[in-house]
Scaffold this active site. Structure first.
Site, PDB file in Angstrom:
ATOM      1  N   ASP A 160       0.719  -1.113  -0.042  1.00 21.78           N
ATOM      2  CA  ASP A 160      -0.033  -0.192   0.179  1.00 21.78           C
ATOM      3  C   ASP A 160       0.989   1.395   0.009  1.00 21.78           C
ATOM      4  O   ASP A 160       1.877   1.182   0.563  1.00 21.78           O
ATOM      5  CB  ASP A 160      -0.765  -0.121   1.302  1.00 21.78           C
ATOM      6  CG  ASP A 160      -1.762   1.189   1.028  1.00 21.78           C
ATOM      7  OD1 ASP A 160      -3.137   0.808   0.753  1.00 21.78           O
ATOM      8  OD2 ASP A 160      -1.669   2.377   1.499  1.00 21.78           O
ATOM      9  N   ARG A 448      -5.646  11.651  -0.584  1.00 23.69           N
ATOM     10  CA  ARG A 448      -5.807  11.807  -1.917  1.00 23.69           C
ATOM     11  C   ARG A 448      -7.054  12.647  -2.354  1.00 23.69           C
ATOM     12  O   ARG A 448      -8.154  12.213  -1.641  1.00 23.69           O
ATOM     13  CB  ARG A 448      -5.672  10.661  -2.663  1.00 23.69           C
ATOM     14  CG  ARG A 448      -4.396   9.989  -2.435  1.00 23.69           C
ATOM     15  CD  ARG A 448      -4.052   8.760  -3.345  1.00 23.69           C
ATOM     16  NE  ARG A 448      -2.776   8.532  -3.100  1.00 23.69           N
ATOM     17  CZ  ARG A 448      -2.044   7.398  -3.040  1.00 23.69           C
ATOM     18  NH1 ARG A 448      -2.896   6.160  -3.277  1.00 23.69           N
ATOM     19  NH2 ARG A 448      -0.765   7.301  -2.772  1.00 23.69           N
ATOM     20  N   SER A 643      -1.520   4.778  -6.241  1.00 18.39           N
ATOM     21  CA  SER A 643      -1.375   3.585  -5.418  1.00 18.39           C
ATOM     22  C   SER A 643      -0.421   2.486  -5.611  1.00 18.39           C
ATOM     23  O   SER A 643       0.148   2.817  -6.609  1.00 18.39           O
ATOM     24  CB  SER A 643      -2.704   2.898  -5.650  1.00 18.39           C
ATOM     25  OG  SER A 643      -2.913   1.502  -5.185  1.00 18.39           O
ATOM     26  N   ARG A 645      -1.071  -0.551  -6.303  1.00 21.35           N
ATOM     27  CA  ARG A 645      -1.890  -1.670  -6.752  1.00 21.35           C
ATOM     28  C   ARG A 645      -1.112  -2.104  -8.038  1.00 21.35           C
ATOM     29  O   ARG A 645      -1.156  -1.477  -9.122  1.00 21.35           O
ATOM     30  CB  ARG A 645      -3.298  -1.339  -6.814  1.00 21.35           C
ATOM     31  CG  ARG A 645      -3.643  -0.025  -7.942  1.00 21.35           C
ATOM     32  CD  ARG A 645      -5.105   0.419  -7.994  1.00 21.35           C
ATOM     33  NE  ARG A 645      -5.473   1.171  -6.684  1.00 21.35           N
ATOM     34  CZ  ARG A 645      -6.261   2.149  -6.755  1.00 21.35           C
ATOM     35  NH1 ARG A 645      -6.764   2.566  -7.920  1.00 21.35           N
ATOM     36  NH2 ARG A 645      -6.344   2.979  -5.634  1.00 21.35           N
TER      37      ARG A 645
HETATM   38  C1  MIC Z   1      -5.155   4.205  -1.690  1.00 15.33           C
HETATM   39  O1  MIC Z   1      -5.020   4.886  -0.904  1.00 15.33           O
HETATM   40  O2  MIC Z   1      -5.037   4.616  -2.988  1.00 15.33           O
HETATM   41  C2  MIC Z   1      -5.055   2.645  -1.604  1.00 15.33           C
HETATM   42  C3  MIC Z   1      -6.321   2.266  -2.027  1.00 15.33           C
HETATM   43  O3  MIC Z   1      -4.900   2.475  -0.220  1.00 15.33           O
HETATM   44  C4  MIC Z   1      -4.055   2.359  -2.446  1.00 15.33           C
HETATM   45  C5  MIC Z   1      -3.920   0.539  -2.329  1.00 15.33           C
HETATM   46  C6  MIC Z   1      -5.026  -0.052  -3.147  1.00 15.33           C
HETATM   47  O4  MIC Z   1      -4.940   0.501  -4.518  1.00 15.33           O
HETATM   48  O5  MIC Z   1      -5.268  -1.188  -2.986  1.00 15.33           O
HETATM   49  C7  MIC Z   1      -2.548   2.551  -2.177  1.00 15.33           C
HETATM   50  O6  MIC Z   1      -2.532   3.568  -1.574  1.00 15.33           O
HETATM   51  O7  MIC Z   1      -1.605   1.907  -2.518  1.00 15.33           O
HETATM   52 FE1  SF4 Z   2      -5.596   5.194   3.736  1.00 20.65          FE
HETATM   53 FE2  SF4 Z   2      -7.382   5.844   2.106  1.00 20.65          FE
HETATM   54 FE3  SF4 Z   2      -5.417   4.173   1.217  1.00 20.65          FE
HETATM   55 FE4  SF4 Z   2      -7.155   3.438   2.981  1.00 20.65          FE
HETATM   56  S1  SF4 Z   2      -7.712   3.958   0.882  1.00 20.65           S
HETATM   57  S2  SF4 Z   2      -5.075   2.940   3.010  1.00 20.65           S
HETATM   58  S3  SF4 Z   2      -7.441   5.261   4.338  1.00 20.65           S
HETATM   59  S4  SF4 Z   2      -5.242   6.284   1.925  1.00 20.65           S
END
Ligand code: MIC
Ligand code: SF4
Length: 755
Positions: A160, A448, A643, A645
């Protein structure tokens, strides 16, 4: 005790000799970052100084953390590595898959039913391979890690991008894709280009409405979303020592928004106090013994310009609260200038929803300060004009703030307490909106604010501020309200002012929780069965990607030339698509649907060169793939920002895209592409972006001599019979070239496993 004291002892035992060796080779005083990095070299003591921003170095992280939405892919890959257990302590946290709709209890129950298959999969894989499992409702990964696992001077990776949150406790914590996590869990080294170092000197002390969040909102304004790329940000100075540990966490967490590899603070009194308050006094004692290694050398901090690649100085005493946005987290406005900016830019002035909490701003301190503002609203007969939601970061925080009456205060103000999960921050928000086509504004204390991120609505203007500012503006329901100078009219028609927020760094009565939500793995996992239903729409076992064909890649069709900001939210949207994170073929149907097509300014509408018709990006890619034709994606600056991801890299790989050619990449995304056997290329001359036409057929040449540091070539065959040829750069080292040739890093692990 969830943490591993023996492991921490070992890390600290290594510190003396390893830092001595590093001193010898570096030959000058060391920053904290260098101390931690050199102490975590894969092959032990340093034998050479590493060139910042240039050399790739193998590291041995102490821990791995994964959240549910990325753990599925990480673990599907790990299952192929053929190991009985993970090689380093690892945890899984169920936080992203819980949708916010009604409130904590109902929403958690719904999530448990809807995601049963995925949660069961993650629980059983964790059980089998010795991974700690944090159940849905336990909290958001970064807050839970801060409370349980982060330790000064440690090194961890997490699937993450906000993993750097643990930097608040003095840890080098870096966000990575699942394939990187898979390597470390499989006992392999983890590779990173030795980072550049940005020093941030904090002087003075926070007061009034200003909070730690404003430090990072200000830094984001200075450095912009790509200014931290390839760098670690180290905070120091009396101002740094005056910030609470959780405030430090907020700053490091949101450091992901400037593209920084991570951010870190040195070990100090505040960190020790937090460790003690979260039942980790033993760690504080151990850290005290190696204290001199857990901060940068004195000389570095007295002459930062000599030792950092860039230095920024911020005076906390004069720092104003900030509001950043819309659509990008680096558009920073001091609150005194914000109201004018709202008017000048025509942003919707009415604030419709204020949202506080999330992984970066849900500490006891944050909640207590925001609650002190909410309490004033109740006492001064102010009726909140906007909707208000509160997302606690963990059950530990939630239970404690409920005990101390803060949640009650929020509810009196009209707030809705959501589950301890990501919820609205990642588009898991069933927002009640009468008219989604209306331009509207929301304000959050999240990280974000990319277009469509929170509620899937491109008309929503999302801004980011501290929880106390969000709370104050929610009461006013107006973005032009400045709580530092303005008054509000209450229900008796009287003018009232909101006083400065008051809070507590830590609960006076200590933290408390009934069930923190942790599940330890089986002692012997060999008998645990992991079942993936072949007919599942949520989970799909991975098939190996094809190896490189051994020749130049010719005849690629341009799939899309993306224009402007193209974050991982644009490449692989979250929200409703999170449910397919364990199923590569299904999630590929969101590939690049948020990116703007340069040729028509539309999202998800590209020309299919086979029939001349315009269609969705995933469908067009599938059409080329069905004909055995590869494709190429072209993009702008900081492509893949946001992200970790890896779906944003695996989806194009799965749909036949062979290369991503852009002006620049965000770090994690570039690595993810390499890991999956894709070509991630950058224009040698950014003007060549303009040469790419909608009907181009494209060759990539020079691959037979694919060598670190040597450019490759692109040939554009235009439809009018003309062509253009130009060089493109890459940052592949020898090992990464091997990943490309094998068709992905996992194929190499598989080959080694099969002898
Ligand atoms: C985010 O804040 O964009 C996320 C969702 O936590 C992502 C992880 C994901 O896409 O599963 C991140 O920050 O890496
Ligand atoms: Fe943090 Fe938002 Fe990412 Fe979840 S989706 S880990 S609350 S920044």
């Amino acid at each position: 005790m969830a943490f591993d004291l023996d492991m921490i002892k070992k890390v600290y035992d290594n510190y003396g000799p390893r830092i001595a060796a590093a001193r010898k080779v570096v030959g000058k005083p060391l920053t904290l970052t260098e101390k931690i990095l050199y102490s975590h070299l894969w092959d032990g003591n340093a034998t050479e100084a590493h060139e910042r921003g240039v050399t790739y170095v193998d590291f041995a992280p102490d821990r791995v953390a994964m959240q549910d939405a990325t753990a599925q892919m990480a673990l599907l890959q790990f299952m192929q590595a053929g190991r009985p257990t993970v090689a380093v302590p690892s945890t899984v946290h169920c936080d992203h898959l819980i949708q916010a709709k009604i409130g904590a209890i109902e929403d958690l129950a719904t999530a448990n039913t809807q995601n049963k298959e995925v949660f069961d999969f993650l629980a059983s894989v964790s059980d089998k391979y010795g991974i700690g499992f944090w159940k849905p409702g336990a909290g958001i990964i970064h807050q839970v890690v801060l409370e349980n696992y982060a330790f000064p001077g440690g090194m961890m990776i997490g699937t993450d991008s906000h993993t750097p949150n643990a930097g608040g406790l003095g840890m080098i914590a870096i966000g990575v894709g699942g394939a990187d996590a898979c390597d470390v869990m499989a006992g392999l080294a983890w590779e990173l280009k030795f980072p550049k170092l940005i020093g941030v000197k904090l002087t003075g002390k926070l007061s009034g409405w200003t909070s730690a969040k404003d430090v990072i909102l200000k830094v984001a304004g200075i450095l912009t979303v790509k200014g931290g790329t390839g760098a670690i940000v180290e905070y120091f100075g009396e101002g740094a020592r005056s910030l609470s540990a959780t405030g430090k966490g907020t700053i490091c967490n949101m450091g992901a928004e400037i593209g920084a590899t991570t951010s870190v603070f040195g070990y100090d009194e505040k960190i020790a106090t937090y460790l003690k308050g979260t039942e980790r006094e033993e760690i504080a004692k151990l850290a005290d013994q190696v204290k001199e290694h857990l901060t940068g050398d004195e000389e570095v901090y007295s002459n930062p310009d000599k030792y950092f690649d860039q230095v920024i100085e911020i005076d906390l005493s004069t720092l104003e609260p900030h509001v950043n946005g819309p659509f990008t987290p680096d558009m920073a406005w001091p609150i005194s200038k914000f109201a004018a900016a709202v008017k000048e830019n025509g942003w919707p002035q009415t604030l419709e929803v204020g949202l506080i909490g999330s992984c970066t701003n849900s500490s006891y301190e944050d909640i207590s300060r925001a609650a002190s503002v909410a309490e004033q609203a109740v006492n001064k007969k102010l009726v909140a004009k906007a909707e208000f939601t509160i997302t606690p970061g963990s059950e530990l925080v939630r239970y404690t703030v409920e005990r101390d009456g803060y949640l009650d205060t929020f509810e009196k103000m009209g707030g809705v307490v959501l589950a301890n999960a990501c919820g609205p921050c990642i588009g898991q928000w069933a927002r009640h909106s009468d008219d989604p086509t209306r331009k509207n504004s929301i304000l959050t204390s999240f990280n974000r604010n990319f277009k469509s991120r929170n509620d899937g609505n491109p008309n929503t203007h999302a801004f980011v501020a501290s929880p106390e500012i969000v709370t104050a503006m929610t009461i006013a329901g107006d973005l032009s309200f400045n709580p530092l100078t303005d008054t509000l009219i209450n229900s008796d028609g009287v003018q009232v002012r909101l006083e400065e927020p008051q809070g507590l760094e830590m609960p006076i009565k200590g933290y408390e929780v009934e069930d923190a939500g942790f599940q330890a793995p089986a002692k012997d996992g060999t008998k645990v069965n992991v079942i993936v239903d072949p007919n599942s729409s949520r989970l799909q076992l991975l098939d190996p990607f094809k190896a490189w064909e051994g020749t130049d890649i010719k005849g690629l069709k341009l799939l899309i030339k993306a224009k402007g900001k193209c974050t991982t939210d644009h490449i692989s949207m979250a929200g409703p698509w999170l449910k397919f994170r364990g199923h590569l073929d299904n999630i590929s149907n969101n590939m690049l649907i948020g990116a703007t097509n340069f040729f028509n300014d539309k999202a998800d509408t590209v020309k299919n060169q086979l029939n001349g018709e315009y269609g969705a990006v995933p469908a067009t890619a599938r059409a080329y793939k069905a004909q055995g034709i590869g494709s190429i994606v072209v993009g702008d600056e900081n492509y893949g920002e946001g992200s970790s991801r890896e779906h944003a890299a695996m989806e194009p790989r799965h749909l036949g895209v062979r290369a991503i050619l852009v002006k620049s990449f965000a770090r994690i995304h570039e690595t993810n592409l390499k890991k999956q056997g894709m070509l991630g290329l950058t224009f040698a001359d950014n003007n060549d972006y303009d040469k790419i036409r909608e009907d181009d057929t494209i060759d990539i040449t020079g691959l037979n001599d694919f060598t670190p540091g040597k450019p490759l070539s692109i040939v554009l065959h235009h439809i009018d019979g003309t062509s253009d040829t130009f060089n493109v750069n890459h940052t592949y080292n020898q090992q990464q070239i091997e990943w490309f040739k094998a068709g992905g890093a996992l194929n190499i692990i598989r080959m080694n496993q099969n002898g």
